[in-house]
Write a protein that holds these residues in place. Structure first.
Motif, mmCIF file in Angstrom:
data_model
loop_
_atom_site.group_PDB
_atom_site.id
_atom_site.type_symbol
_atom_site.label_atom_id
_atom_site.label_comp_id
_atom_site.label_asym_id
_atom_site.label_seq_id
_atom_site.Cartn_x
_atom_site.Cartn_y
_atom_site.Cartn_z
ATOM 1 N N LEU A 32 43.599 11.246 -34.323
ATOM 2 C CA LEU A 32 43.939 11.182 -35.740
ATOM 3 C C LEU A 32 45.077 10.188 -35.907
ATOM 4 O O LEU A 32 46.089 10.270 -35.206
ATOM 5 N N ASN A 33 44.890 9.240 -36.805
ATOM 6 C CA ASN A 33 45.905 8.224 -37.085
ATOM 7 C C ASN A 33 46.354 7.493 -35.822
ATOM 8 O O ASN A 33 47.533 7.229 -35.629
ATOM 9 N N GLY A 34 45.399 7.194 -34.951
ATOM 10 C CA GLY A 34 45.687 6.422 -33.744
ATOM 11 C C GLY A 34 46.366 7.191 -32.633
ATOM 12 O O GLY A 34 46.809 6.590 -31.655
ATOM 13 N N GLU A 35 46.446 8.529 -32.774
ATOM 14 C CA GLU A 35 47.103 9.339 -31.747
ATOM 15 C C GLU A 35 46.170 10.451 -31.284
ATOM 16 O O GLU A 35 45.514 11.108 -32.095
ATOM 17 N N GLU A 36 46.134 10.652 -29.971
ATOM 18 C CA GLU A 36 45.309 11.726 -29.427
ATOM 19 C C GLU A 36 46.052 13.049 -29.557
ATOM 20 O O GLU A 36 47.265 13.120 -29.341
ATOM 21 N N ARG A 37 45.312 14.077 -29.898
ATOM 22 C CA ARG A 37 45.897 15.402 -30.126
ATOM 23 C C ARG A 37 45.050 16.478 -29.460
ATOM 24 O O ARG A 37 43.866 16.284 -29.224
ATOM 25 N N ALA A 38 45.694 17.608 -29.206
ATOM 26 C CA ALA A 38 45.008 18.810 -28.737
ATOM 27 C C ALA A 38 45.085 19.821 -29.875
ATOM 28 O O ALA A 38 46.144 20.047 -30.448
ATOM 29 N N LEU A 39 43.953 20.445 -30.221
ATOM 30 C CA LEU A 39 43.905 21.426 -31.292
ATOM 31 C C LEU A 39 43.837 22.819 -30.681
ATOM 32 O O LEU A 39 43.006 23.086 -29.809
ATOM 33 N N VAL A 40 44.723 23.696 -31.156
ATOM 34 C CA VAL A 40 44.824 25.070 -30.646
ATOM 35 C C VAL A 40 44.622 26.031 -31.813
ATOM 36 O O VAL A 40 45.292 25.920 -32.839
ATOM 37 N N LEU A 41 43.699 26.980 -31.657
ATOM 38 C CA LEU A 41 43.444 28.007 -32.658
ATOM 39 C C LEU A 41 44.269 29.240 -32.323
ATOM 40 O O LEU A 41 44.175 29.778 -31.214
ATOM 41 N N LEU A 42 45.086 29.696 -33.274
ATOM 42 C CA LEU A 42 45.908 30.882 -33.056
ATOM 43 C C LEU A 42 45.102 32.153 -33.309
ATOM 44 O O LEU A 42 44.110 32.135 -34.039
ATOM 45 N N ASP A 43 45.549 33.247 -32.742
ATOM 46 C CA ASP A 43 44.922 34.550 -32.988
ATOM 47 C C ASP A 43 45.347 35.129 -34.327
ATOM 48 O O ASP A 43 44.673 35.998 -34.866
ATOM 49 N N ASP A 44 46.479 34.669 -34.851
ATOM 50 C CA ASP A 44 46.992 35.189 -36.118
ATOM 51 C C ASP A 44 45.963 34.979 -37.230
ATOM 52 O O ASP A 44 45.272 33.963 -37.257
ATOM 53 N N GLU A 45 45.885 35.940 -38.115
ATOM 54 C CA GLU A 45 45.039 35.791 -39.289
ATOM 55 C C GLU A 45 45.877 36.103 -40.520
ATOM 56 O O GLU A 45 46.482 37.166 -40.606
ATOM 57 N N LEU A 46 45.942 35.147 -41.429
ATOM 58 C CA LEU A 46 46.690 35.299 -42.664
ATOM 59 C C LEU A 46 45.703 35.544 -43.798
ATOM 60 O O LEU A 46 44.511 35.275 -43.666
ATOM 61 N N SER A 47 46.203 36.007 -44.910
ATOM 62 C CA SER A 47 45.361 36.236 -46.075
ATOM 63 C C SER A 47 46.162 35.902 -47.326
ATOM 64 O O SER A 47 47.353 36.199 -47.398
ATOM 65 N N GLY A 48 45.506 35.261 -48.288
ATOM 66 C CA GLY A 48 46.190 34.958 -49.534
ATOM 67 C C GLY A 48 45.442 33.938 -50.359
ATOM 68 O O GLY A 48 44.362 33.479 -49.986
ATOM 69 N N VAL A 49 46.044 33.578 -51.482
ATOM 70 C CA VAL A 49 45.471 32.558 -52.354
ATOM 71 C C VAL A 49 45.912 31.182 -51.851
ATOM 72 O O VAL A 49 46.938 31.054 -51.182
ATOM 73 N N TRP A 50 45.128 30.160 -52.150
ATOM 74 C CA TRP A 50 45.458 28.806 -51.695
ATOM 75 C C TRP A 50 46.680 28.282 -52.437
ATOM 76 O O TRP A 50 47.559 27.676 -51.855
ATOM 77 N N GLY A 51 46.691 28.491 -53.737
ATOM 78 C CA GLY A 51 47.780 27.986 -54.562
ATOM 79 C C GLY A 51 47.508 28.267 -56.023
ATOM 80 O O GLY A 51 46.658 29.089 -56.360
ATOM 81 N N LYS A 52 48.193 27.544 -56.875
ATOM 82 C CA LYS A 52 48.075 27.776 -58.320
ATOM 83 C C LYS A 52 46.853 27.068 -58.897
ATOM 84 O O LYS A 52 46.657 25.875 -58.675
ATOM 85 N N TYR A 53 46.071 27.826 -59.633
ATOM 86 C CA TYR A 53 44.909 27.285 -60.331
ATOM 87 C C TYR A 53 45.382 26.256 -61.351
ATOM 88 O O TYR A 53 46.327 26.493 -62.094
ATOM 89 N N GLY A 54 44.757 25.100 -61.360
ATOM 90 C CA GLY A 54 45.099 24.054 -62.314
ATOM 91 C C GLY A 54 46.216 23.140 -61.874
ATOM 92 O O GLY A 54 46.524 22.171 -62.567
ATOM 93 N N GLU A 55 46.817 23.414 -60.712
ATOM 94 C CA GLU A 55 47.905 22.565 -60.214
ATOM 95 C C GLU A 55 47.375 21.605 -59.158
ATOM 96 O O GLU A 55 46.854 22.036 -58.125
ATOM 97 N N ASP A 56 47.506 20.331 -59.431
ATOM 98 C CA ASP A 56 47.091 19.315 -58.476
ATOM 99 C C ASP A 56 48.207 19.106 -57.453
ATOM 100 O O ASP A 56 49.333 18.774 -57.812
ATOM 101 N N VAL A 57 47.896 19.335 -56.182
ATOM 102 C CA VAL A 57 48.859 19.110 -55.094
ATOM 103 C C VAL A 57 48.452 17.786 -54.436
ATOM 104 O O VAL A 57 47.603 17.755 -53.550
ATOM 105 N N ALA A 58 49.044 16.707 -54.897
ATOM 106 C CA ALA A 58 48.633 15.356 -54.503
ATOM 107 C C ALA A 58 48.643 15.149 -52.990
ATOM 108 O O ALA A 58 47.786 14.463 -52.449
ATOM 109 N N GLY A 59 49.579 15.738 -52.287
ATOM 110 C CA GLY A 59 49.685 15.542 -50.839
ATOM 111 C C GLY A 59 48.754 16.400 -50.015
ATOM 112 O O GLY A 59 48.813 16.376 -48.790
ATOM 113 N N ALA A 60 47.856 17.150 -50.654
ATOM 114 C CA ALA A 60 46.964 18.063 -49.921
ATOM 115 C C ALA A 60 45.503 17.648 -50.052
ATOM 116 O O ALA A 60 44.613 18.493 -50.043
#
Length: 157
Positions: A32-60
């Protein structure tokens, strides 16, 4: 409180895919972006809403960089993003979600198939991408839905 997690790992220190690494399971190596990475999946499981409806999060809106998306979500007040970052992790992007799904399909990780999981990639001001790990589908859901999150970590190689 953010956990202190090493940000890089030597290629020679990587285990086989599906084996323990850095508090989770090693999913795969990727670029990604010219760099090699290792991806690790955690055992943790979170729960919740993504964010505010109608709010544009430009950096996401990044389809590949879940960490950048998660940081933008946290800055916008997303509780699940703040929790993920507190684990020294992030919410997977669309690409990272597919890499996790490939590890599941290969029998290397176990994921719940009964509910969809948020991804960090925003689709619009009202929707964000989520993933069903039963069949590997990525769709978009309304941001105020309460879904699960399986955080991931990335380490530079």
């Amino acid at each position: 409180m953010t956990q202190n997690v090493p940000q890089s790992i030597a290629a020679s220190d990587l285990p086989e895919r599906g084996q323990p690494l850095a508090g989770g399971i090693f999913v795969t190596r990727y670029w990604l972006n010219g760099e090699e990475r290792a991806l690790v999946l955690l055992d943790d499981e979170l729960s919740g809403v993504w964010g505010k409806y109608g709010e544009d999060v430009a950096g996401a809106k990044n389809y590949s960089d879940g960490e950048a998306n998660t940081r933008a979500m946290a800055e916008a007040g997303s509780e699940i993003a703040i929790k993920a970052l507190g684990l020294g992790a992030h919410i997977p992007s669309c690409l990272e979600g597919q890499l996790v799904m490939a590890a599941k399909a290969d029998g290397l990780v176990t994921l719940r198939e009964d509910r969809f999981h948020w991804l960090s990639t925003q689709r619009s001001a009202n929707n964000a991408f989520d993933m069903g790990f039963g069949v590997g589908s990525q769709v978009s859901g309304v941001k105020y839905y309460e879904l699960r999150v399986r955080p991931v970590r990335r380490h530079f190689i």
